[in-house]
Design a protein around this motif. Structure first.
Motif, PDB file in Angstrom:
ATOM      1  N   THR A 294      33.265  88.729  89.503  1.00  0.00           N
ATOM      2  CA  THR A 294      33.795  89.096  90.801  1.00  0.00           C
ATOM      3  C   THR A 294      32.622  89.601  91.624  1.00  0.00           C
ATOM      4  O   THR A 294      32.243  90.765  91.540  1.00  0.00           O
ATOM      5  CB  THR A 294      34.866  90.207  90.669  1.00  0.00           C
ATOM      6  N   TYR A 295      32.035  88.714  92.398  1.00  0.00           N
ATOM      7  CA  TYR A 295      30.811  89.020  93.132  1.00  0.00           C
ATOM      8  C   TYR A 295      31.181  89.536  94.521  1.00  0.00           C
ATOM      9  O   TYR A 295      31.362  88.766  95.454  1.00  0.00           O
ATOM     10  CB  TYR A 295      29.921  87.784  93.200  1.00  0.00           C
ATOM     11  N   GLU A 296      31.317  90.866  94.626  1.00  0.00           N
ATOM     12  CA  GLU A 296      31.776  91.476  95.873  1.00  0.00           C
ATOM     13  C   GLU A 296      30.815  92.512  96.421  1.00  0.00           C
ATOM     14  O   GLU A 296      30.894  92.868  97.575  1.00  0.00           O
ATOM     15  CB  GLU A 296      33.138  92.142  95.649  1.00  0.00           C
ATOM     16  N   THR A 297      29.926  93.038  95.606  1.00  0.00           N
ATOM     17  CA  THR A 297      29.077  94.146  96.001  1.00  0.00           C
ATOM     18  C   THR A 297      27.783  93.624  96.611  1.00  0.00           C
ATOM     19  O   THR A 297      27.036  92.902  95.956  1.00  0.00           O
ATOM     20  CB  THR A 297      28.758  95.035  94.780  1.00  0.00           C
ATOM     21  N   GLY A 298      27.521  93.985  97.864  1.00  0.00           N
ATOM     22  CA  GLY A 298      26.308  93.563  98.544  1.00  0.00           C
ATOM     23  C   GLY A 298      25.084  94.303  98.034  1.00  0.00           C
ATOM     24  O   GLY A 298      25.181  95.340  97.369  1.00  0.00           O
ATOM     25  N   MET A 299      23.911  93.776  98.359  1.00  0.00           N
ATOM     26  CA  MET A 299      22.658  94.363  97.890  1.00  0.00           C
ATOM     27  C   MET A 299      21.678  94.495  99.052  1.00  0.00           C
ATOM     28  O   MET A 299      21.732  93.737 100.008  1.00  0.00           O
ATOM     29  CB  MET A 299      22.032  93.471  96.819  1.00  0.00           C
TER      30      MET A 299
ATOM     31  N   GLY B  95      16.071  85.378 100.983  1.00  0.00           N
ATOM     32  CA  GLY B  95      17.426  85.759 101.396  1.00  0.00           C
ATOM     33  C   GLY B  95      18.038  86.744 100.423  1.00  0.00           C
ATOM     34  O   GLY B  95      19.237  86.719 100.173  1.00  0.00           O
ATOM     35  N   ALA B  96      17.202  87.623  99.882  1.00  0.00           N
ATOM     36  CA  ALA B  96      17.650  88.538  98.828  1.00  0.00           C
ATOM     37  C   ALA B  96      18.862  89.356  99.240  1.00  0.00           C
ATOM     38  O   ALA B  96      19.758  89.608  98.442  1.00  0.00           O
ATOM     39  CB  ALA B  96      16.505  89.454  98.413  1.00  0.00           C
ATOM     40  N   ASN B  97      18.924  89.766 100.499  1.00  0.00           N
ATOM     41  CA  ASN B  97      20.035  90.602 100.967  1.00  0.00           C
ATOM     42  C   ASN B  97      21.346  89.826 101.111  1.00  0.00           C
ATOM     43  O   ASN B  97      22.387  90.421 101.383  1.00  0.00           O
ATOM     44  CB  ASN B  97      19.686  91.263 102.295  1.00  0.00           C
ATOM     45  N   PHE B  98      21.306  88.516 100.937  1.00  0.00           N
ATOM     46  CA  PHE B  98      22.511  87.708 101.036  1.00  0.00           C
ATOM     47  C   PHE B  98      23.206  87.528  99.690  1.00  0.00           C
ATOM     48  O   PHE B  98      24.184  86.808  99.589  1.00  0.00           O
ATOM     49  CB  PHE B  98      22.209  86.333 101.640  1.00  0.00           C
ATOM     50  N   GLY B  99      22.694  88.178  98.664  1.00  0.00           N
ATOM     51  CA  GLY B  99      23.293  88.073  97.342  1.00  0.00           C
ATOM     52  C   GLY B  99      24.400  89.086  97.143  1.00  0.00           C
ATOM     53  O   GLY B  99      24.524  90.062  97.886  1.00  0.00           O
ATOM     54  N   PHE B 100      25.213  88.851  96.126  1.00  0.00           N
ATOM     55  CA  PHE B 100      26.292  89.756  95.759  1.00  0.00           C
ATOM     56  C   PHE B 100      26.236  90.010  94.270  1.00  0.00           C
ATOM     57  O   PHE B 100      25.851  89.140  93.495  1.00  0.00           O
ATOM     58  CB  PHE B 100      27.650  89.161  96.148  1.00  0.00           C
ATOM     59  N   LEU B 101      26.642  91.199  93.879  1.00  0.00           N
ATOM     60  CA  LEU B 101      26.559  91.622  92.493  1.00  0.00           C
ATOM     61  C   LEU B 101      27.946  91.836  91.929  1.00  0.00           C
ATOM     62  O   LEU B 101      28.830  92.358  92.615  1.00  0.00           O
ATOM     63  CB  LEU B 101      25.770  92.935  92.419  1.00  0.00           C
ATOM     64  N   ASP B 102      28.131  91.426  90.686  1.00  0.00           N
ATOM     65  CA  ASP B 102      29.315  91.818  89.938  1.00  0.00           C
ATOM     66  C   ASP B 102      28.894  93.091  89.205  1.00  0.00           C
ATOM     67  O   ASP B 102      28.165  93.024  88.207  1.00  0.00           O
ATOM     68  CB  ASP B 102      29.721  90.726  88.957  1.00  0.00           C
ATOM     69  N   ALA B 103      29.283  94.243  89.736  1.00  0.00           N
ATOM     70  CA  ALA B 103      28.821  95.527  89.206  1.00  0.00           C
ATOM     71  C   ALA B 103      29.240  95.739  87.752  1.00  0.00           C
ATOM     72  O   ALA B 103      28.561  96.434  87.004  1.00  0.00           O
ATOM     73  CB  ALA B 103      29.333  96.669  90.084  1.00  0.00           C
ATOM     74  N   GLU B 104      30.334  95.135  87.347  1.00  0.00           N
ATOM     75  CA  GLU B 104      30.807  95.308  85.975  1.00  0.00           C
ATOM     76  C   GLU B 104      29.903  94.607  84.958  1.00  0.00           C
ATOM     77  O   GLU B 104      29.596  95.148  83.907  1.00  0.00           O
ATOM     78  CB  GLU B 104      32.241  94.792  85.838  1.00  0.00           C
ATOM     79  N   THR B 105      29.463  93.397  85.290  1.00  0.00           N
ATOM     80  CA  THR B 105      28.625  92.639  84.356  1.00  0.00           C
ATOM     81  C   THR B 105      27.131  92.815  84.630  1.00  0.00           C
ATOM     82  O   THR B 105      26.316  92.478  83.777  1.00  0.00           O
ATOM     83  CB  THR B 105      28.943  91.130  84.411  1.00  0.00           C
TER      84      THR B 105
END
Length: 189
Positions: A100-105, A140-150
């Protein structure tokens, strides 16, 4: 954002010289004839029709042919292509696509000699990605999203619709560096 294809080729070759590269040709979600390429801590899923010729050429070079849909091989320097067991194919693909890739970086202007550092979730939490792998998405590093759980981050290339994943390596960063990065406040423009 656009992936840096030259950086990706360097990453592929570095992995090939190290622990190897897994190459799968799959019909992702039944729609795309795609390549799923993985190495230690990274993965790329890219539709075959949009795959840059440099990547396709490297795949054909290592496998001595274009893989067929459903075919999966592991390649490493000094070894011929090896079949990947069926269960491993599904596990590899679902590890990255099920998140679930929802968290911005936010890319931080500080790094170690081996890792780029990012803050995520509008918090003081820090992720670290190997510089050689991070170079693929650095533009474009800031355009990525993180799945904080994994602890896996994902970026999408606007030209190829390819997806690129990196695994967070912050546990291998000294605590004092993580603390300094966590205290950093990005400048608002």
């Amino acid at each position: 954002m656009r992936f840096d294809i030259k950086a990706f080729l360097r990453l592929m070759k570095q992995s090939w010289r190290g622990g190897g590269v897994k190459i799968q040709r799959t019909e992702h979600r039944g729609l795309w004839d795609s390549f799923f390429i993985t190495g230690a801590g990274w993965a790329l899923l890219i539709p075959k029709e949009y795959c840059p010729s440099e990547i396709t050429g490297q795949i054909v070079t290592w496998l001595a042919d274009m893989p067929k849909i459903g075919e999966s091989k592991w390649v490493a320097k000094g070894c011929g292509p090896q079949d990947i067991p069926e269960g491993d194919k599904v596990t590899d693909l679902s590890r990255y696509t099920a998140g679930t890739y929802e968290t911005g970086m936010v890319c931080l202007p500080i790094c170690t000699t081996t890792n780029a550092l990012v803050q995520y979730g509008g918090s003081n939490l820090v992720a670290a990605f190997p510089l050689d792998a991070f170079a693929v998405v650095q533009g474009g590093a800031n355009f990525g999203f993180l799945d904080a759980e994994t602890g896996i981050a994902r970026w999408q290339d606007e030209d190829t619709q390819g997806l690129f994943w990196l695994c967070d390596d912050a546990d291998n960063i000294p605590q004092d560096v993580r603390d300094a990065a966590a205290r950093f406040t990005p400048q608002k423009h």
